[in-house]
Each structure stands twice: as structure tokens, then as C-alpha cells.
Design an enzyme around this catalytic site. Structure first.
Site, PDB file in Angstrom:
ATOM      1  N   VAL A  77     -32.076 -52.903  13.262  1.00 31.74           N
ATOM      2  CA  VAL A  77     -31.386 -53.789  13.205  1.00 31.74           C
ATOM      3  C   VAL A  77     -30.927 -54.232  11.745  1.00 31.74           C
ATOM      4  O   VAL A  77     -30.172 -54.815  11.164  1.00 31.74           O
ATOM      5  CB  VAL A  77     -32.198 -55.314  13.517  1.00 31.74           C
ATOM      6  CG1 VAL A  77     -32.737 -54.841  14.954  1.00 31.74           C
ATOM      7  CG2 VAL A  77     -34.029 -55.011  12.933  1.00 31.74           C
ATOM      8  N   SER A  90     -40.909 -68.798  13.193  1.00 32.18           N
ATOM      9  CA  SER A  90     -42.473 -69.060  13.845  1.00 32.18           C
ATOM     10  C   SER A  90     -43.315 -70.495  13.880  1.00 32.18           C
ATOM     11  O   SER A  90     -42.746 -71.529  12.566  1.00 32.18           O
ATOM     12  CB  SER A  90     -43.180 -68.021  13.087  1.00 32.18           C
ATOM     13  OG  SER A  90     -44.116 -68.034  13.425  1.00 32.18           O
ATOM     14  N   TYR A 121     -44.434 -63.392   5.305  1.00 32.94           N
ATOM     15  CA  TYR A 121     -43.753 -63.748   6.462  1.00 32.94           C
ATOM     16  C   TYR A 121     -43.304 -64.884   6.763  1.00 32.94           C
ATOM     17  O   TYR A 121     -42.217 -65.685   7.330  1.00 32.94           O
ATOM     18  CB  TYR A 121     -44.400 -63.377   7.336  1.00 32.94           C
ATOM     19  CG  TYR A 121     -44.206 -64.024   9.282  1.00 32.94           C
ATOM     20  CD1 TYR A 121     -43.766 -62.727  10.290  1.00 32.94           C
ATOM     21  CD2 TYR A 121     -45.502 -65.089   9.380  1.00 32.94           C
ATOM     22  CE1 TYR A 121     -43.579 -62.936  10.832  1.00 32.94           C
ATOM     23  CE2 TYR A 121     -45.178 -65.006  10.925  1.00 32.94           C
ATOM     24  CZ  TYR A 121     -43.972 -64.687  11.503  1.00 32.94           C
ATOM     25  OH  TYR A 121     -43.749 -64.461  12.687  1.00 32.94           O
ATOM     26  N   ALA A 127     -42.291 -67.391   4.555  1.00 33.61           N
ATOM     27  CA  ALA A 127     -40.473 -67.720   3.705  1.00 33.61           C
ATOM     28  C   ALA A 127     -39.781 -67.342   4.929  1.00 33.61           C
ATOM     29  O   ALA A 127     -38.784 -67.577   5.173  1.00 33.61           O
ATOM     30  CB  ALA A 127     -40.971 -67.164   2.511  1.00 33.61           C
TER      31      ALA A 127
END
Length: 236
Positions: free
Chosen positions: A57, A134, A147, A149
Site C-alpha cells: 500500500v 482505532s 500508532y 497518532a
């Protein structure tokens, strides 16, 4: 021509569960992941509705070329950006390399895949994008500095793209799971302790997240929103 959904991070974890659910609901699924072997195993297990798409990706050109090649002759009407990584980080141990990898996969990857898909969504007359954020974007967890952020950035991107793509009849929403019973989370050894802090007293089953993804891949009047699926953990 059949309706097609593009799912990233498709070979494992929540991505795999989403692929299984959408394929079972009659979608043709472009299953994007870096591992050709894992994708072939997924396609063999789920069936011909799953079309493996090998790409990273973070490589926009490769993603665009792969999507363009496999969408031909079909209507791409939905995208699910599941691909993500969550290495633990704190202020005293983060590195520039880890920072770039987390943001490249979780943020840049979401943008790259969406950018590759939007011309096809427009050609289909509209569609839906579902991003994986999340609960850590709302209620941060110790040891997840980068993560958390990155997932907060995904929330902002979701809102911005919802505005930008609304004239094309493309809705953009997100899901924000808390702890989910996936192999990756189980490997942390922290699920039991996490469950004790969740008001509902347990972590989520993967399909409890996937069912919300299925609802959001059908374009409607909801856009720019994030569904928090965390058993009440975000209120703690």
C-alpha cells in the site's frame, strides 16, 4: 459486470475476516496484500469471489497499476482500508524508521489506495470508502505513541475525503475497533488484561467489526463519521 470491493490487509487479521464476510454476501473481492502465498491460500479457502492483488500500500504506482488491471470489466463500488501496523512505541524508544513505517502504512497507504480507487468509483456513479481507525485515536493506550497518532490522522483524512468526494456520490466513513480477538492481538499476551478494563467485559469477535464494515460499504446518507466498536472502552 459485477460489483467489486477492494480490501487491503486482506491476508490476515481483520482484513481476512472482512474479505470472508463480503465474499459471502456476494461481492467480488479484490484482496490486496503483500504476500502472494497468503493471498493464494485465502482465495483457495474462500472461493472464486476472491481475486488476489499483490501490492504494498505504500507504493502508489504499484497499487494504481494493480487496481486498474483487475477492475477492468467490473464495477468497483467500495474500498475497505484495513491494512495497518501497530508496533509498540514510547517517547524513549521510538525511532525515525518506525515512525515512517507506521505513518507510511497506516496513513499514506490509506491515501494511496483511495486515490487509486476513486476514478473507478466515479466511473461506477459513486460508492463507499471505509477506513480502519482505532479506539486509540480517541482514548490512547500506553505504549502506542505512534500508532495512536496515525489513527487520529486516519480520522481526519476520513472527514476531509468525505467533503472532497461528496460531489461524486462517494461516502467516506471509518470504523474504530478496540481490542479484537485476532492472531496478532493474541500474540501480545495482553488480551485478558485488556478485557478486564472493557465495560462489556470481553474483547470483540472479528465478525462483530466486519458486520459494521458490511453496512458501511453500501452507500447511504452517512458520511464523514466514525463508528467506535470497542465495548464501551472509549468512555473509560
Amino acid at each position: 459486470m459485477s460489483d467489486t470491493v477492494l480490501v487491503t490487509g486482506a491476508a490476515s487479521g481483520m482484513g481476512r475476516t472482512v474479505v470472508e464476510r463480503l465474499a459471502g454476501a456476494g461481492w467480488r473481492v479484490l484482496a490486496l496484500d503483500r504476500s502472494a502465498e497468503a493471498l493464494d491460500a485465502l482465495a483457495a479457502e474462500v472461493g472464486p469471489a476472491v481475486v488476489p492483488l499483490v501490492a504494498d500500500v505504500v507504493d502508489r504506482a504499484a497499487v494504481t497499476a494493480a487496481v486498474d488491471g483487475l477492475v477492468a470489466g467490473h464495477r468497483l463500488t467500495a474500498v475497505v482500508n484495513c491494512a495497518g501496523i501497530y508496533p509498540p512505541t514510547r517517547l524513549d524508544d521510538y525511532s525515525e524508521d518506525v515512525y515512517r513505517r507506521v505513518f507510511d502504512v497506516n496513513v499514506l497507504g490509506t491515501l494511496n489506495v483511495t486515490a487509486a480507487a476513486v476514478p473507478h468509483l466515479r466511473a461506477a456513479g459513486g460508492g463507499a470508502v471505509v477506513n480502519f481507525a482505532s479506539v486509540d485515536a480517541f482514548a490512547v493506550s500506553p505504549g502506542q505513541l505512534l500508532y495512536s497518532a496515525s489513527k487520529a490522522a486516519v480520522l481526519s483524512i476520513t472527514k476531509s475525503l468525505a467533503i472532497e468526494l461528496a460531489p461524486d456520490a462517494i461516502v467516506v466513513n471509518a470504523v474504530a475497533p478496540g481490542w479484537v480477538d485476532t492472531p496478532g492481538n493474541a500474540a501480545t499476551g495482553r488480551m485478558a488484561a485488556a478485557a478486564a478494563t472493557i465495560p462489556l467485559g470481553r474483547v470483540a469477535r472479528p465478525d462483530e467489526i466486519a458486520v459494521w464494515v458490511q453496512r458501511l460499504v453500501e452507500p447511504g446518507y452517512v458520511t464523514g463519521e466514525t463508528v467506535v466498536i470497542a465495548g464501551g472502552a472509549a468512555m473509560r
